[in-house]
Design an enzyme around this catalytic site. Structure first.
Site, PDB file in Angstrom:
ATOM      1  N   LYS A 142      -3.307 -10.193  -4.480  1.00  0.00           N
ATOM      2  CA  LYS A 142      -2.270  -9.683  -3.583  1.00  0.00           C
ATOM      3  C   LYS A 142      -0.906  -9.691  -4.273  1.00  0.00           C
ATOM      4  O   LYS A 142      -0.182  -8.691  -4.247  1.00  0.00           O
ATOM      5  CB  LYS A 142      -2.210 -10.524  -2.300  1.00  0.00           C
ATOM      6  CG  LYS A 142      -1.184 -10.037  -1.295  1.00  0.00           C
ATOM      7  CD  LYS A 142      -1.207 -10.864  -0.030  1.00  0.00           C
ATOM      8  CE  LYS A 142      -0.527 -12.206  -0.249  1.00  0.00           C
ATOM      9  NZ  LYS A 142      -0.363 -12.964   1.023  1.00  0.00           N
ATOM     10  N   ASP A 160      -2.781  -7.945   2.464  1.00  0.00           N
ATOM     11  CA  ASP A 160      -2.341  -9.137   3.179  1.00  0.00           C
ATOM     12  C   ASP A 160      -3.003  -9.165   4.559  1.00  0.00           C
ATOM     13  O   ASP A 160      -3.858  -8.329   4.873  1.00  0.00           O
ATOM     14  CB  ASP A 160      -0.814  -9.171   3.286  1.00  0.00           C
ATOM     15  CG  ASP A 160      -0.261  -8.018   4.118  1.00  0.00           C
ATOM     16  OD1 ASP A 160      -1.056  -7.190   4.621  1.00  0.00           O
ATOM     17  OD2 ASP A 160       0.968  -7.938   4.263  1.00  0.00           O
TER      18      ASP A 160
END
Length: 231
Positions: A142, A160
């Site tokens: 991420k 996310d």
């Protein structure tokens, strides 16, 4: 005869998979255009003016709001204004400042180690290679995608919690919750040039409309009639 049946089943599954991906690509393009209309101006909600600062902020943002991170880093950068000073800082001093973000010790340790690697291996610069970013302490997929997209303008998909929740509800992915699997699925249906901004818009939409802690405001959602509403 049996071999032909097996081959036919394989071909049928392949055709179904292709048809499914084609449908999801079409849906994805519609979702992207509607979110663009709804959120024309979009950007990362973490404040930064240098690449290394985004690395720090995204580590602090784990299980913490971006708004709080933006407040905490002001004090951090007042005391340690560059990679060199932050790399040299005692971990306990970093921890004292970043404690309000939660998980203070592990985050301070990772930030310290990450800055040391940047200084020793990359001359204080953040590498623009995805695998190199992944090798940095405290940096996962991420974070690496966020850096690649926001800092270097390269294709990126940031999975996310907002992204994972929304793409499942919309039907862009089917019951997939593991971040890497969601990312790999989205790469198949989201144009490379759209991925980074698409994920930022999902964050905005997830906070304002398609919320997690309350019932989603489907009545005012720009995706209402095309969303699978898999809540």
């Amino acid at each position: 005869m049996e071999t032909k049946k097996i081959d036919q089943k394989k071909n049928d599954r392949k055709k179904t998979a292709i048809k499914n991906i084609t449908a999801k690509r079409k849906l994805a393009l519609t979702v992207i255009e509607r979110l663009k209309w709804e959120y024309p101006e979009i950007d990362c909600t973490l404040d930064y003016d240098e690449a290394w600062k985004l690395l720090v902020s995204v580590r602090l943002a784990a299980q913490c709001t971006d708004a709080r991170v933006n407040v905490v880093v002001v004090k951090l950068y007042e005391k340690f204004p560059d990679v060199t000073s932050l790399a040299a800082a005692p971990v306990d001093e970093i921890e004292e400042i970043v404690r309000p973000c939660g998980l203070g010790h592990s985050k301070a340790r990772d930030i310290s180690a990450c800055m040391k690697v940047l200084l020793e291996k990359y001359g204080g610069n953040v590498p623009d290679d995805f695998n190199a970013l992944l090798s940095l302490p405290g940096v996962g997929r991420k974070s690496a995608n966020l850096i690649m997209g926001d800092v270097f303008g390269k294709p990126a998909i940031v999975t996310d919690t907002h992204c994972i929740r929304l793409v499942n509800r919309m039907g862009l992915v089917d019951g997939v919750r593991e971040p890497k699997k969601v990312e790999m699925t989205l790469w198949k249906i989201i144009p490379e040039t759209e991925g980074n901004d698409f994920c930022h818009r999902l964050v905005a939409h997830g906070r304002a409309v398609c919320t997690a802690r309350t019932s989603p405001y489907c009545d005012k959602c720009c995706l209402n009639e095309i969303c699978a509403k898999r809540i």
